[in-house]
Design an enzyme around this catalytic site. Structure first.
Site, PDB file in Angstrom:
ATOM      1  N   HIS A 199      10.818  15.646  35.913  1.00  0.00           N
ATOM      2  CA  HIS A 199       9.664  15.081  35.218  1.00  0.00           C
ATOM      3  C   HIS A 199       8.587  14.946  36.292  1.00  0.00           C
ATOM      4  O   HIS A 199       8.695  14.117  37.191  1.00  0.00           O
ATOM      5  CB  HIS A 199      10.025  13.737  34.602  1.00  0.00           C
ATOM      6  CG  HIS A 199       9.064  13.299  33.548  1.00  0.00           C
ATOM      7  ND1 HIS A 199       9.418  12.402  32.575  1.00  0.00           N
ATOM      8  CD2 HIS A 199       7.779  13.629  33.299  1.00  0.00           C
ATOM      9  CE1 HIS A 199       8.385  12.184  31.775  1.00  0.00           C
ATOM     10  NE2 HIS A 199       7.370  12.921  32.201  1.00  0.00           N
ATOM     11  N   MET A 244      12.104  19.558  24.966  1.00  0.00           N
ATOM     12  CA  MET A 244      12.523  20.806  25.613  1.00  0.00           C
ATOM     13  C   MET A 244      13.723  21.391  24.863  1.00  0.00           C
ATOM     14  O   MET A 244      13.770  22.590  24.585  1.00  0.00           O
ATOM     15  CB  MET A 244      12.873  20.561  27.078  1.00  0.00           C
ATOM     16  CG  MET A 244      11.700  20.243  27.959  1.00  0.00           C
ATOM     17  SD  MET A 244      12.269  19.734  29.606  1.00  0.00           S
ATOM     18  CE  MET A 244      10.797  20.017  30.574  1.00  0.00           C
ATOM     19  N   GLU A 245      14.687  20.533  24.537  1.00  0.00           N
ATOM     20  CA  GLU A 245      15.852  20.981  23.771  1.00  0.00           C
ATOM     21  C   GLU A 245      15.428  21.497  22.399  1.00  0.00           C
ATOM     22  O   GLU A 245      15.955  22.507  21.918  1.00  0.00           O
ATOM     23  CB  GLU A 245      16.866  19.850  23.609  1.00  0.00           C
ATOM     24  CG  GLU A 245      17.643  19.533  24.858  1.00  0.00           C
ATOM     25  CD  GLU A 245      18.901  18.741  24.553  1.00  0.00           C
ATOM     26  OE1 GLU A 245      19.831  19.311  23.940  1.00  0.00           O
ATOM     27  OE2 GLU A 245      18.942  17.557  24.920  1.00  0.00           O
ATOM     28  N   GLY A 294      23.500  21.326  22.766  1.00  0.00           N
ATOM     29  CA  GLY A 294      23.089  21.219  24.159  1.00  0.00           C
ATOM     30  C   GLY A 294      24.240  20.725  25.002  1.00  0.00           C
ATOM     31  O   GLY A 294      24.976  19.819  24.604  1.00  0.00           O
ATOM     32  N   ALA A 326       8.393   8.967  27.885  1.00  0.00           N
ATOM     33  CA  ALA A 326       9.729   8.802  28.464  1.00  0.00           C
ATOM     34  C   ALA A 326      10.373  10.135  28.826  1.00  0.00           C
ATOM     35  O   ALA A 326      10.276  11.107  28.071  1.00  0.00           O
ATOM     36  CB  ALA A 326      10.624   8.055  27.481  1.00  0.00           C
ATOM     37  N   THR A 327      11.062  10.145  29.944  1.00  0.00           N
ATOM     38  CA  THR A 327      11.798  11.338  30.361  1.00  0.00           C
ATOM     39  C   THR A 327      12.810  11.780  29.307  1.00  0.00           C
ATOM     40  O   THR A 327      12.889  12.977  29.010  1.00  0.00           O
ATOM     41  CB  THR A 327      12.481  11.107  31.723  1.00  0.00           C
ATOM     42  OG1 THR A 327      11.476  10.783  32.696  1.00  0.00           O
ATOM     43  CG2 THR A 327      13.256  12.335  32.173  1.00  0.00           C
ATOM     44  N   ARG A 364      22.776  25.741  26.249  1.00  0.00           N
ATOM     45  CA  ARG A 364      23.284  25.463  24.914  1.00  0.00           C
ATOM     46  C   ARG A 364      24.484  26.381  24.658  1.00  0.00           C
ATOM     47  O   ARG A 364      24.576  27.454  25.258  1.00  0.00           O
ATOM     48  CB  ARG A 364      22.217  25.720  23.839  1.00  0.00           C
ATOM     49  CG  ARG A 364      20.972  24.855  24.025  1.00  0.00           C
ATOM     50  CD  ARG A 364      20.013  24.959  22.864  1.00  0.00           C
ATOM     51  NE  ARG A 364      20.524  24.278  21.682  1.00  0.00           N
ATOM     52  CZ  ARG A 364      20.514  22.958  21.521  1.00  0.00           C
ATOM     53  NH1 ARG A 364      20.033  22.172  22.448  1.00  0.00           N
ATOM     54  NH2 ARG A 364      20.994  22.427  20.408  1.00  0.00           N
TER      55      ARG A 364
END
Length: 131
Positions: A68, A41-42, A61, A33-34, A112
C-alpha cells in the site's frame, strides 16, 4: 473469449466511511483501508475471469502480496486493475495495482485457484458437521 495470459480486469468505486482504516479496525486514521484496497484488487482479478473458468466453476483467492503505497481520503474515486500473468493448471497469478485520482496507491501479485463451486462449498460446510 478463452482463459489466457493477458486477460485484463478493472474495478472502481468511491471511498465511503465504511472503507476507512478506522472503520475497519485496520488502523486509527480516516484513510482508505489496506484490506479494502486488497478487496478491490481481488475483485478486479475475479471479475476478469469469472465467465472464462467453465460452467459450475469459480475462483477463490489464496495469496496476496501487495504494497500500500499512498493514502487516499474519504470521498475520492479509486480503481484497481489486474492482468493475468500466469496459468499453471488451476492456479492463476495476477499482477494487480490500485489508483486514486492522484496516482498509484498500491501494487503487487494476487493468486487465485479455479474450483468447482459445489464441491468447494460441500467441503467448506462439512467443517460444521465435524465440530
Amino acid at each position: 473469449m478463452k482463459l489466457k495470459v493477458g486477460v485484463l480486469g478493472k474495478f472502481e468505486l468511491t471511498v465511503t466511511r465504511e472503507m476507512l482504516a478506522k472503520s475497519m479496525s485496520s488502523g486509527a486514521l480516516e484513510v482508505f483501508a489496506t484490506p479494502y484496497m486488497i478487496a478491490i484488487m481481488e475483485a478486479a482479478a475475479q471479475d476478469s475471469i469469472a465467465a472464462l473458468v467453465g460452467e459450475g466453476n469459480g475462483t477463490v483467492g489464496t495469496k496476496v502480496e501487495v504494497e500500500h503505497l499512498a493514502p487516499t481520503p474519504l470521498g475520492m474515486h479509486v480503481s484497481a486493475e489486474s492482468e493475468l500473468i500466469e496459468i499453471d493448471g488451476r492456479q492463476l497469478v495476477f499482477r494487480v495495482s490500485a489508483y486514486d485520482a492522484c496516482g498509484k496507491i498500491g501494487e503487487g501479485l494476487h493468486e487465485r485457484f479455479i474450483v468447482n463451486q459445489e464441491k468447494f462449498l460441500e467441503k467448506c460446510n462439512a467443517k460444521l458437521a465435524s465440530i
